[in-house]
Write an enzyme that holds these catalytic residues in place. Structure first.
Site, mmCIF file in Angstrom:
data_model
loop_
_atom_site.group_PDB
_atom_site.id
_atom_site.type_symbol
_atom_site.label_atom_id
_atom_site.label_comp_id
_atom_site.label_asym_id
_atom_site.label_seq_id
_atom_site.Cartn_x
_atom_site.Cartn_y
_atom_site.Cartn_z
ATOM 1 N N HIS A 215 0.801 -1.226 0.000
ATOM 2 C CA HIS A 215 0.000 0.000 0.000
ATOM 3 C C HIS A 215 0.829 1.270 0.000
ATOM 4 O O HIS A 215 0.274 2.368 -0.051
ATOM 5 C CB HIS A 215 -0.963 0.004 1.192
ATOM 6 C CG HIS A 215 -0.299 0.299 2.498
ATOM 7 N ND1 HIS A 215 0.469 -0.625 3.156
ATOM 8 C CD2 HIS A 215 -0.274 1.417 3.251
ATOM 9 C CE1 HIS A 215 0.937 -0.093 4.273
ATOM 10 N NE2 HIS A 215 0.507 1.147 4.349
HETATM 11 C C1 UD1 Z 1 -2.837 4.916 6.528
HETATM 12 C C2 UD1 Z 1 -1.556 5.228 7.280
HETATM 13 C C3 UD1 Z 1 -0.535 4.112 7.067
HETATM 14 C C4 UD1 Z 1 -1.124 2.761 7.397
HETATM 15 C C5 UD1 Z 1 -2.375 2.558 6.568
HETATM 16 C C6 UD1 Z 1 -2.997 1.215 6.858
HETATM 17 C C7 UD1 Z 1 -1.073 7.623 7.427
HETATM 18 C C8 UD1 Z 1 -0.203 8.701 6.932
HETATM 19 N N1 UD1 Z 1 -0.946 6.454 6.800
HETATM 20 O O1 UD1 Z 1 -2.549 5.001 5.146
HETATM 21 O O2 UD1 Z 1 0.558 4.343 7.920
HETATM 22 O O3 UD1 Z 1 -0.208 1.744 7.140
HETATM 23 O O4 UD1 Z 1 -3.288 3.617 6.894
HETATM 24 O O5 UD1 Z 1 -4.194 1.050 6.218
HETATM 25 O O6 UD1 Z 1 -1.841 7.825 8.340
HETATM 26 N N2 UD1 Z 1 -10.172 4.610 2.597
HETATM 27 C C9 UD1 Z 1 -11.251 3.776 2.480
HETATM 28 N N3 UD1 Z 1 -11.850 3.327 3.630
HETATM 29 C C10 UD1 Z 1 -11.391 3.678 4.862
HETATM 30 C C11 UD1 Z 1 -10.277 4.519 4.954
HETATM 31 C C12 UD1 Z 1 -9.670 4.967 3.808
HETATM 32 O O7 UD1 Z 1 -11.697 3.438 1.395
HETATM 33 O O8 UD1 Z 1 -11.965 3.236 5.870
HETATM 34 C C13 UD1 Z 1 -9.509 5.104 1.383
HETATM 35 C C14 UD1 Z 1 -9.334 6.590 1.387
HETATM 36 O O9 UD1 Z 1 -10.429 7.226 0.842
HETATM 37 C C15 UD1 Z 1 -8.084 6.777 0.547
HETATM 38 C C16 UD1 Z 1 -7.278 5.543 0.868
HETATM 39 O O10 UD1 Z 1 -8.183 4.596 1.402
HETATM 40 O O11 UD1 Z 1 -8.412 6.742 -0.830
HETATM 41 C C17 UD1 Z 1 -6.140 5.829 1.797
HETATM 42 O O12 UD1 Z 1 -6.584 6.108 3.138
HETATM 43 P P1 UD1 Z 1 -5.748 7.081 4.134
HETATM 44 O O13 UD1 Z 1 -6.340 7.087 5.475
HETATM 45 O O14 UD1 Z 1 -5.547 8.381 3.453
HETATM 46 O O15 UD1 Z 1 -4.300 6.488 4.270
HETATM 47 P P2 UD1 Z 1 -3.713 5.036 4.062
HETATM 48 O O16 UD1 Z 1 -3.052 4.998 2.724
HETATM 49 O O17 UD1 Z 1 -4.754 4.016 4.376
#
Ligand code: UD1
Length: 369
Positions: A215
């Site tokens: 990821h």
């Molecule tokens: C975050 C953490 C990372 C961790 C990862 C595990 C930071 C900087 N990064 O990254 O350290 O390893 O989580 O998952 O905090 N989304 C969903 N559903 C959700 C949450 C998010 O679909 O419940 C989507 C968001 O819309 C976005 C993507 O997932 O498109 C990324 O989510 P985001 O919380 O921005 O960071 P992660 O890449 O998940």
């Protein structure tokens, strides 16, 4: 200033890797309360992760109490999430102040709440403090640096972390080497791990498949680089299936992939008990996660990490993890070594013993008395 009679600690959780870290701390506080401790907690979910698959399932499976407050920040850029969490958590503290703010790990929620709390002079405790990758290209590294620069009490997982903190000016009495709460959760749930629904249908058996998680932006955001990586995985695994629970961020790039290797089994993000069952029985794990390298170390499962650096060096020096960088060409030689039965056996890092939550709860009782 009067000493609080029933000190209140905010326990902050926002994203998937936080949930397994807070569970043992909350359970240990509850156990102390049952023994007469006056320590109270307020569980604050920032809402950074909000899906059942990224959040709710973990609360249910790990028996985490429902959050007392949900800040419901939702998705956004790093700055939007940081600003949203800070604004909402500051409001909560202004309306109902706590005596300490406990943050875990390195996600955006960790840093945002630490800043909001410290600006209001609410002391900050950081669980998993002091780890460093040295790579400022990772948002998590920025979160670690900022959080630790304003932390009062450092709860650490390793001597390397202690040493990093000392070098950055932390005083010895601020550093508490307690071990690893993520491993508390793993050890407490070992007997509860269970195969996912697709296990039998896919013909999975112990040792006859790989697990992969990817990821990090460096591995998944560029479609060409991602396509090369996936095809290199397909070539290196000698026909064994690769179970690939796809993180929402990775799903976007995956959808645009022109073709996929035959053995790649893409599945939704897995709940905790199913994911660790898959890991425990895998021939090997291919990952760019940090937390997964700790779990494979404790489970004794070979782990290949597609990164140039790690903030968790003991998973390499003591455990079963090997860093191979982000060049897909490095995968085949690494897996050849694994197939040849030459992977290191590994050991368990100091204090990763299943009792870290208890040590943290005892310290909070003392520090906030
Ligand atoms: C975050 C953490 C990372 C961790 C990862 C595990 C930071 C900087 N990064 O990254 O350290 O390893 O989580 O998952 O905090 N989304 C969903 N559903 C959700 C949450 C998010 O679909 O419940 C989507 C968001 O819309 C976005 C993507 O997932 O498109 C990324 O989510 P985001 O919380 O921005 O960071 P992660 O890449 O998940």
């Amino acid at each position: 200033m009067s000493t609080p009679r029933s000190p209140l600690v905010d326990v902050i959780a926002g994203a998937r890797p936080n949930f397994m870290k807070i569970a043992p701390i909350l359970h240990a506080i509850q156990a102390r309360q049952a023994q007469g401790s006056k320590l109270r907690y307020r569980l604050v979910h920032t809402g950074q992760h909000y899906d059942a698959r990224m959040s709710g399932d973990f609360f249910t499976q790990l028996n985490i109490p429902l959050p007392d407050v949900n800040l419901e920040v939702g998705s956004g850029t790093q700055a939007e999430q940081t600003a949203g969490i800070m604004t909402k958590y500051e409001r909560l503290l202004l309306d109902a102040r706590s005596d300490a703010c406990l943050v875990v790990g390195d996600v955006t929620s960790t840093m945002a709440c630490a800043i909001a709390a410290q600006k209001l002079r609410v002391p900050v405790a950081h669980v998993e403090a002091g780890i460093r990758s040295g790579d400022w290209g990772m948002p998590e590294e920025i979160n670690r640096l900022v959080t630790d620069s304003i932390t009062n009490w450092f709860f650490t997982t390793s001597e390397v972390a202690n040493s990093n903190l000392r070098k950055s000016g932390a005083r010895d009495e601020q550093i508490h080497f307690v071990g690893n709460t993520m491993i508390d959760t793993l050890l407490a749930n070992l007997e509860r791990l269970r195969p996912p629904a697709f296990w039998a249908e896919a013909g999975l058996q112990p040792g006859n498949y790989f697990v992969m998680t990817l990821h990090r932006p460096a591995n998944v955001d560029d479609p060409d680089g991602f396509a090369k990586l996936i095809s290199a995985v397909g070539e290196a695994v000698r026909g064994l299936p690769v179970v690939f629970p796809v993180h929402p961020r990775t799903a976007k790039t995956l959808a645009a992939l022109p073709n996929r290797p035959a053995g790649l089994m893409t599945v939704d993000p897995q709940p905790y008990l199913e994911f660790n069952h898959l890991v425990r029985h895998a021939k090997g794990v291919i990952t760019d996660s940090g937390g997964v390298t700790e779990e494979t170390t404790v489970l004794g499962v070979p782990c290949v990490t597609l990164r140039d650096s790690t903030e968790r060096p003991e998973t390499v020096t003591v455990g079963t993890n090997e860093l191979i960088g982000t060049d897909p060409a490095a995968l085949k030689p690494a897996l050849d070594k694994l197939f040849a039965g030459q992977w290191k056996k590994g050991g368990i890092p100091e204090l990763w013993d299943g009792h870290t939550g208890e040590r943290i709860a005892a310290l909070l009782d003392r520090l906030l008395a």
